[in-house]
Design a protein around this motif. Structure first.
Motif, PDB file in Angstrom:
ATOM      1  N   SER A   1       6.447  47.376  39.965  1.00  0.00           N
ATOM      2  CA  SER A   1       6.385  47.700  38.547  1.00  0.00           C
ATOM      3  C   SER A   1       5.012  48.266  38.215  1.00  0.00           C
ATOM      4  O   SER A   1       4.101  48.240  39.042  1.00  0.00           O
ATOM      5  CB  SER A   1       6.664  46.448  37.712  1.00  0.00           C
ATOM      6  N   GLY A   2       4.846  48.755  36.999  1.00  0.00           N
ATOM      7  CA  GLY A   2       3.544  49.291  36.589  1.00  0.00           C
ATOM      8  C   GLY A   2       3.576  50.805  36.491  1.00  0.00           C
ATOM      9  O   GLY A   2       4.545  51.463  36.894  1.00  0.00           O
ATOM     10  N   PRO A   3       2.491  51.376  35.966  1.00  0.00           N
ATOM     11  CA  PRO A   3       2.463  52.830  35.731  1.00  0.00           C
ATOM     12  C   PRO A   3       2.511  53.657  37.006  1.00  0.00           C
ATOM     13  O   PRO A   3       3.034  54.769  37.007  1.00  0.00           O
ATOM     14  CB  PRO A   3       1.124  53.037  34.989  1.00  0.00           C
ATOM     15  N   ASP A   4       1.974  53.128  38.119  1.00  0.00           N
ATOM     16  CA  ASP A   4       1.931  53.908  39.364  1.00  0.00           C
ATOM     17  C   ASP A   4       3.253  53.908  40.116  1.00  0.00           C
ATOM     18  O   ASP A   4       3.537  54.838  40.882  1.00  0.00           O
ATOM     19  CB  ASP A   4       0.834  53.376  40.289  1.00  0.00           C
ATOM     20  N   ARG A   5       4.071  52.869  39.909  1.00  0.00           N
ATOM     21  CA  ARG A   5       5.370  52.752  40.572  1.00  0.00           C
ATOM     22  C   ARG A   5       5.239  53.002  42.077  1.00  0.00           C
ATOM     23  O   ARG A   5       5.946  53.798  42.694  1.00  0.00           O
ATOM     24  CB  ARG A   5       6.373  53.741  39.966  1.00  0.00           C
ATOM     25  N   GLN A   6       4.303  52.273  42.702  1.00  0.00           N
ATOM     26  CA  GLN A   6       4.043  52.450  44.129  1.00  0.00           C
ATOM     27  C   GLN A   6       5.109  51.748  44.972  1.00  0.00           C
ATOM     28  O   GLN A   6       5.484  50.616  44.693  1.00  0.00           O
ATOM     29  CB  GLN A   6       2.677  51.871  44.491  1.00  0.00           C
TER      30      GLN A   6
ATOM     31  N   ASP B   1      12.493  43.403  35.982  1.00  0.00           N
ATOM     32  CA  ASP B   1      11.056  43.169  35.773  1.00  0.00           C
ATOM     33  C   ASP B   1      10.248  44.435  36.003  1.00  0.00           C
ATOM     34  O   ASP B   1       9.101  44.404  36.449  1.00  0.00           O
ATOM     35  CB  ASP B   1      10.533  42.062  36.697  1.00  0.00           C
ATOM     36  N   GLY B   2      10.856  45.586  35.720  1.00  0.00           N
ATOM     37  CA  GLY B   2      10.146  46.858  35.845  1.00  0.00           C
ATOM     38  C   GLY B   2      10.005  47.355  37.262  1.00  0.00           C
ATOM     39  O   GLY B   2       9.324  48.359  37.511  1.00  0.00           O
ATOM     40  N   ALA B   3      10.621  46.663  38.211  1.00  0.00           N
ATOM     41  CA  ALA B   3      10.523  47.056  39.621  1.00  0.00           C
ATOM     42  C   ALA B   3      11.910  47.357  40.176  1.00  0.00           C
ATOM     43  O   ALA B   3      12.931  46.994  39.584  1.00  0.00           O
ATOM     44  CB  ALA B   3       9.869  45.949  40.437  1.00  0.00           C
ATOM     45  N   ILE B   4      11.941  48.055  41.322  1.00  0.00           N
ATOM     46  CA  ILE B   4      13.199  48.327  42.014  1.00  0.00           C
ATOM     47  C   ILE B   4      13.292  47.372  43.201  1.00  0.00           C
ATOM     48  O   ILE B   4      12.362  47.276  44.009  1.00  0.00           O
ATOM     49  CB  ILE B   4      13.263  49.789  42.502  1.00  0.00           C
ATOM     50  N   TRP B   5      14.427  46.678  43.291  1.00  0.00           N
ATOM     51  CA  TRP B   5      14.603  45.649  44.311  1.00  0.00           C
ATOM     52  C   TRP B   5      15.754  46.017  45.244  1.00  0.00           C
ATOM     53  O   TRP B   5      16.742  46.636  44.829  1.00  0.00           O
ATOM     54  CB  TRP B   5      14.932  44.306  43.661  1.00  0.00           C
ATOM     55  N   LEU B   6      15.651  45.622  46.485  1.00  0.00           N
ATOM     56  CA  LEU B   6      16.746  45.718  47.449  1.00  0.00           C
ATOM     57  C   LEU B   6      17.638  44.496  47.250  1.00  0.00           C
ATOM     58  O   LEU B   6      17.149  43.356  47.273  1.00  0.00           O
ATOM     59  CB  LEU B   6      16.189  45.740  48.872  1.00  0.00           C
ATOM     60  N   ARG B   7      18.928  44.726  47.065  1.00  0.00           N
ATOM     61  CA  ARG B   7      19.853  43.626  46.778  1.00  0.00           C
ATOM     62  C   ARG B   7      20.177  42.866  48.057  1.00  0.00           C
ATOM     63  O   ARG B   7      20.844  43.380  48.957  1.00  0.00           O
ATOM     64  CB  ARG B   7      21.120  44.162  46.131  1.00  0.00           C
TER      65      ARG B   7
END
Length: 558
Positions: A307-312, A286-292
Motif C-alpha cells: 500500500s502507499g503512494p509508491d505501490r512498490q 488495506d490498500g495493498a494487492i494480496w495473493l489469495r
C-alpha cells in the motif's frame, strides 16, 4: 555394480515366476549399501516391495528370490537379512576389476555418473544461488549460500550437464533507496556538511569508503544533487566489485546476472499481476494487492504490492516473473538456493507460477539454515546495516578458502551450522578438512618414497598382482571406488554434504590402516609393495576427485 545386481534380481524373479513361486510383475528394484557392512556390499528391498502383491511375508519372498539367483563370478555370497533384505557380497576379482577400471579411466572415473541421475545426459541445469542484494559486503551467511550453490553446479557440470550459474538481485526498491541515501549522507559529511544518516540506514565503514571514492572522483560537484541515482549507482558498482572479488577468492563464478529492475522495466511484473488478477488469484485490501492463499492451498494471503503512494511490489512478485522466465528458457532442472527464512515466500512463488499454467516440475530448492560464528566461545552477531557483522572476506583471511568451503559443506544444508573458528584454524585431526587433506598428502608421500626406492607403478594396470592384497586393503579400495555413486546421489538429492562425510570416513579408514606397522605400504616384498601402491593410488585419486568437486585443494605435502 548396481546395474549388475538389478539384472541378477530381475532374472531371479523371472525364474521364480516361471516356476510358479511368484505371481506379481517385476517392480522397480531398489539397491543400496547395507547399514552394516558385515552384511555385504549391496542390498535390495525388492522382497518388501513385492509383499503386498504376493500376499506373502517379505522374508519368504526373499528366500524364494535367493533360491533362483544364478551366481555370477562377480558375486561371492547372497544372503537374506532382517525383514527380507537380499544382501550381496561381491567377490575379490570384481573389486580388482573395479580398481583397474578406476586406474585406467583416471580422473574421469571420479565424477558423478549422468546415468545415475533422473535427468539423463546432456540436459540443461540452472543453479541460481547467492543472489545477495548489493547493499554491503558478503557476510558469513551469504557464504553458505554461495558454496552450496557452487557445489551443486560443480556436481552437475562434472556429470556432463550444460550448467548455468545465475545470480539474481534486487537493484531497486526501498533497500536500494536507503543505500543511496546512506552514501549521500556520508558524502556530504566528507565535505563537512551536517547530514544525518536516514533512519534504518546503512552504517558500515564500506559506506564511508564509497563516499570517499565519490569525493575523490567528483569533488564537491554532487553536494547540491538530490537525485539519489548517482549515489545508488556508485554504491551498487562498488559493492558488486567487492562481491565478485570475494567470490573469486572462493573459486566461485557466475555465467548470468539477472536483476529485478529489468523485469520491472520490461513489464513482466505487471504482466504477472494482470494474469493473477484475471484468474481471480488476487484481492485488494488495506490498500495493498494480496495473493489469495486459499485458492492456491497456501496457509495465508501474501502481499504482492504494498500500500502507499509508491505501490512498490514485494520481493515475491518479481520472483514469480523471474521463475516464469527461467522456465521459458528451457532448463530441465532449476535449482534455487535460499535461506530458511524464505521458505514461505518460495512456496508462494512456485504456487503462483503453477497457477498461471506453467509446469514447475523442473524447479527444486536447497534450503539452508543460518550460520552461527563463534569466537572464543562467544557468538558473533551480524547485521548488514549496523555493521556489527563479520564479512566473508574476514573469515577467509582468518581460516583460508579451503576451510571455509569444507566447513560450509560439512553439515546438511537444512541443519544449523556452528562455525567454530578455533577448530577451523587447528592443524589437527579433529579439524575435518585438515584430516582429509592430510590423508591425501600422506598418500602422495608414499609415491615419493617409492620413486626414491625405484618403485614405480607400471602403465598397464593389469601388470600388478592385486591378489596379494588382504581384506583391509580391499575394504579401502571398496570404499574409494564407491565415491562416484555417492557423488551422483549427492547431486540427485541436492545434498553436497554427502561428499565431505564420505571423504572423512575414507580418510579415517586410511589413517587407521596406515598407522599399523604391519601395513607398511613400501616394504621388502616388491610385488606386495606394488599392489599396495596401486591401492594407495586409487585412494589418492578418490580423495583428490572428491575435494576437487568441493572446490577444496588436495595438497601433496603438509
Amino acid at each position: 555394480m548396481k546395474d549388475l545386481i538389478v539384472s541378477i534380481l530381475r532374472d531371479a524373479i523371472e525364474r521364480a515366476r516361471a516356476a510358479g513361486q511368484l505371481a506379481a510383475g517385476i517392480p522397480s528394484i531398489g539397491i543400496e549399501a547395507p547399514r552394516d557392512s558385515a552384511h555385504g556390499d549391496v542390498a535390495s528391498n525388492v522382497a518388501l516391495t513385492l509383499a503386498k502383491a504376493e500376499r506373502k511375508p517379505p522374508r519368504a519372498i526373499a528366500e524364494i528370490i535367493k533360491s533362483h539367483v544364478a551366481m555370477p563370478a562377480e558375486v561371492s555370497e547372497v544372503s537374506v537379512a532382517g525383514p527380507g533384505f537380499i544382501n550381496f557380497r561381491m567377490s575379490p576379482p570384481y573389486w580388482h576389476s573395479e580398481m583397474r577400471r578406476a586406474a585406467s579411466a583416471g580422473r574421469a572415473f571420479w565424477k558423478p555418473r549422468p546415468w545415475d541421475l533422473r535427468l539423463g545426459a546432456g540436459k540443461k541445469v540452472q543453479v541460481e544461488f547467492l543472489s545477495a542484494n548489493p547493499t554491503g559486503p558478503l557476510t558469513v551467511g551469504h557464504g553458505r549460500n554461495a558454496v552450496l550453490g557452487d557445489a551443486i553446479a560443480r556436481l552437475y557440470e562434472a556429470a556432463g550437464f550444460d550448467v548455468t550459474r545465475e545470480y539474481y538481485f534486487n537493484d531497486g526498491g526501498r533497500q536500494m533507496k536507503l543505500l543511496g541515501e546512506s552514501v549521500r549522507a556520508r558524502y556530504l559529511q566528507e565535505h563537512g556538511i551536517d547530514a544525518p544518516l536516514p533512519e534504518d540506514g546503512y552504517q558500515g565503514e564500506y559506506i564511508c569508503d564509497i563516499a570517499r571514492a565519490l569525493k575523490a572522483e567528483r569533488g564537491d560537484a554532487l553536494v547540491s544533487v538530490t537525485d539519489l541515482e548517482i549515489f545508488r549507482a556508485a554504491a551498487v558498482n562498488a559493492i558488486f566489485a567487492d562481491i565478485n572479488q570475494t567470490c573469486t577468492r572462493l573459486g566461485i563464478r557466475f555465467d548470468v546476472y539477472t536483476n529485478e529492475l529489468d523485469l520491472l522495466n520490461a513489464g513482466l511484473v505487471d504482466a504477472v499481476l494482470k494474469a493473477l488478477r484475471e484468474r481471480g488469484l488476487t484481492v485488494e485490501k488495506d490498500g495493498a494487492i494480496w495473493l489469495r492463499a486459499e485458492t492456491l492451498g497456501l496457509p495465508k494471503d501474501a502481499v504482492l504490492v504494498r500500500s502507499g503512494p509508491d505501490r512498490q511490489p514485494t520481493y515475491r512478485t518479481p520472483d514469480i516473473a523471474y521463475h516464469i522466465e527461467k522456465l521459458k528458457r528451457g532448463f530441465d532442472l532449476i535449482v534455487d538456493v535460499f535461506g530458511a527464512d524464505h521458505i514461505a515466500e518460495h512456496q508462494q512463488v512456485i504456487a503462483a507460477v503453477k497457477a498461471l499454467g506453467y509446469d514447475t516440475t523442473p524447479v527444486s530448492a536447497i534450503i539452508y539454515q543460518f550460520v552461527t560464528l563463534t569466537r572464543g566461545g562467544e557468538k558473533v552477531k551480524m547485521s548488514t546495516r549496523k555493521a556489527t557483522y563479520v564479512t566473508l572476506d574476514e573469515l577467509i583471511d582468518e581460516v583460508g578458502a579451503d576451510v571455509v568451503r569444507f566447513f560450509f559443506l560439512f553439515r546438511k544444508s537444512d541443519s544449523q551450522l556452528d562455525f567454530d573458528l578455533e577448530l577451523a584454524k587447528k592443524q589437527a585431526p579433529e579439524n575435518p578438512v585438515f584430516y582429509v587433506q592430510y590423508a591425501h598428502a600422506r598418500l602422495a608421500s608414499i609415491f615419493r618414497e617409492g620413486a626414491a626406492k625405484g618403485l614405480m607403478l607400471p602403465a598397464d594396470p593389469s601388470a600388478v598382482d592385486l591378489n596379494l592384497l588382504g581384506a583391509e586393503e580391499l575394504d579401502l579400495a571398496k570404499r574409494a571406488v564407491g565415491l562416484p555413486e555417492v557423488m551422483s546421489a549427492a547431486a540427485e538429492a541436492l545434498e553436497p554434504h554427502r561428499i565431505p562425510f564420505y571423504l572423512l570416513e575414507l580418510a579415517g579408514e586410511f589413517h587407521r590402516y596406515y598407522n599399523k606397522p604391519a601395513n607398511r605400504i613400501i616394504g621388502p616384498d616388491r610385488e606386495l609393495s606394488l599392489a599396495r601402491m596401486f591401492m594407495a593410488g586409487i585412494l589418492k585419486d578418490a580423495i583428490a576427485g572428491g575435494l576437487e568437486l568441493l572446490g577444496v585443494s588436495a595438497p601433496e605435502r603438509m
